[in-house]
Design an enzyme around this catalytic site. Structure first.
Site: not given
Lengths: 390, 390
Positions: A165-166
């Site tokens: 997700w980063d």
């Protein structure tokens, strides 16, 4: 085509950041020639010593800050706040862009900074949309993937080690900067752009159909180990103890697998017996256990090198599983044979294989892979360049 | 600020695609108001029936094609090839952009299409850099994460269920389109842009320090289950059988965890006993087993609701693990309370919670979440609009 300058030459981004998403966004722009100036407190921010380490130095920080300039300024003082504000708002058509994942309020809010430069572009990454704290690992726990990932018989959640997700948020932040800069070029106005890790993760779950599935289906999918849901794909073991990922997502790939292994007649027999059409992904999925039982011995009887040779000859969709050590030792894609990589000297860490941008633009000069700066390496240079002497 | 038009209104992208990365790139642009026209063969491409399904229809296809127009054209015929070429090369300042992950050679190569529109922008996603076939699952196997992911005592690789490399590649493809369009606006020329799933994955492994670690360290990290490498973070079980992810990445978060649980004195005792400084991530990592043993019973004695209440009061970094069903049932972030979501009617699938862009632009009108088209829904409309009658 003119290939004289790097694609994003002339664009200047001030990055006030920590951890993964925002630094990755900055690194993505820097790798195409933008001037990305990362601002940290003296001594470094909270991510300066993050693992993995080498000789006590952070390889993580070095990886996420490749190609940037590093400036240290103490923003606990008003003088420091003024310096950073002036750096962010410095003139220039490609300047006036700030990327941050740190709290913005007071002096570093959009309202205050845009007084110094009304066409300011500010991209703010938060954990939750409302500004609440969330990180890749909490977002991943909330959004459902740990219950779908991992061995079928495991009874707990399985976290991603990859901060996926980063990664997605970082690339989207870089996208957001170009989208806002396009708007500024067309309409002359800057803007505040916000995105959160949680929203990115939920949007992705939506795009993959997982949210619709959970709403519309009484029994959405469970956990299926390494089986790729709804099609044919799984890992298998070779005679020499290696693992291979083998898939057939398309009818052509399915035919190739049968041809490569000589198992086409067995697949056909099973097809008649269970009344299925294995050209369809859903049918391969429904009868996967029996298909696995046919393929398993074929792979288990052969060494990795032989499996790979036959699979490549027939266009089977497959890969050996590799550790990162094996990747750099055995896979030419992760070597200087791939123009994305160079052996680069880092002042503290030594020489190692370093990546440039994975994007190749036909009409722009590539930017050679560059090391991260040392912390504060460009403080004096940037102070002088932007007239920031206290 | 003028917030009359969506941010990317006026931009037109022809998408000739399948699977995840390219359609996600298109959906990312469409969600900000670009006109994205997806071209498929009559009856649909190889991904038209991909799982998950609802009433036999693909929720996957519906998720990845939100907000686009759908056109079906048979490109096995020369007439069809001419139609697609003319659509791609149609005039208009924001047009002349094509995004694809299908093979480009002959009629649909950059060389041929740019004869019709010299300032053409073409973004091509491949599996491997050399054009070889690779997909998210084979790339992931090659790049090392399956040996780092999953339970510590598990002896095989653990695949991601999330196609993380597809996601990152899709967002980077959208970024690449804006970068090339910026170049065209500044210099008047189009270009071919290429990226591969494998290069994106290796670049990300580089940014995270994993490649440097594998080169510089004789013993790079192994597999640590759900423990977040080099810091404090793991899952814990509550009395009512739920799991929670708890982290302390910063000194402040570490203090909060001690204060919330009343375990600060125990943490201090351990700190003295083992001679460590738990304000440092590396020290929390080194002594994590003993720290887990202190925290485990505190969480195991409490129900999720009580743990959450105390953690939230003290600013602990945590999240419950949720299934996707639990996410949509219990988490207000995944509801219409979040402006990113709306309940949207899809012609075949019914009404369900649908996401818009996770990006919020202060100077542009948001685009309400839109359903995917039905296959070929806009064929006639687009034929008429671009004068493509055969």
């Amino acid at each position: 085509m003119s290939v004289g300058a790097p694609l994003l030459a002339g664009l200047r981004i001030v990055e006030v950041s920590a951890f993964v998403a925002a630094p990755l966004g900055g690194a993505t722009l820097a790798a195409l020639g933008a001037d990305v100036i990362r601002v940290d407190p003296p001594g470094g921010g909270i991510d300066i010593d993050r693992w993995p380490l080498h000789r006590g130095r952070s390889l993580y920080w070095a990886g996420l800050n490749q190609g940037k300039r590093s400036v240290t300024i103490d923003t606990r003082s008003e003088a420091g706040q003024r310096q950073v504000s002036r750096l962010i708002a410095a003139p220039g058509e490609g300047g006036g862009i700030v990327l941050t994942n740190l709290p913005v309020r007071g002096w570093n809010s959009y309202a205050e900074l845009s007084k110094l430069r009304p066409d300011l572009i500010m991209v703010v990454i938060t954990g939750d949309r409302d500004g609440g704290t969330a990180v890749d690992y909490t977002v991943n726990a909330a959004v459902g993937f740990p219950w779908l990932t991992g061995p079928e018989d495991h009874d707990g959640p399985v976290n991603h080690v990859l901060p996926a997700w980063d990664g997605m948020t970082g690339f989207l932040a870089a996208f957001a900067i170009l989208a806002a800069e396009r708007h500024r070029r067309l309409h002359g106005e800057g803007q505040l752009v916000e995105l959160s890790l949680a929203d990115v993760a939920m949007a992705m779950a939506g795009h993959l159909g997982l949210i619709a599935e959970a709403i519309l289906e009484p029994e959405p999918r469970g956990r299926f180990g390494n089986d790729v849901y709804g099609t044919f794909g799984r890992d298998f073991g070779t005679r020499d103890g290696r693992r291979v990922m083998v898939l057939a997502l398309t009818p052509r790939q399915w035919l190739s697998l049968g041809e490569a292994t000589g198992l086409s007649p067995d697949f056909s027999d099973l097809e008649s017996h269970v009344v299925a059409d294995f050209r369809k992904e859903g049918d391969r999925w429904a009868h996967r256990q029996q298909l696995y039982e046919l393929l398993e011995p074929w792979i288990a009887e052969r060494e990795l090198a032989d499996v790979g040779k036959v699979f490549d000859q027939h266009g089977v969709l497959w890969s050996p599983y590799q550790t990162v050590k094996q990747l750099i030792a055995d896979d030419p894609r992760a070597s200087t044979a791939n123009p994305m990589f160079s052996d680069v000297d880092h002042p503290d860490l030594g020489r190692f294989l370093t990546t440039g941008s994975p994007l190749r633009f036909g009409a722009a000069a590539p930017v050679p892979p560059r090391p991260a700066p040392t912390l504060g390496e460009h403080t004096e240079e940037v102070m002088r360049e932007f007239g920031l002497e206290p």
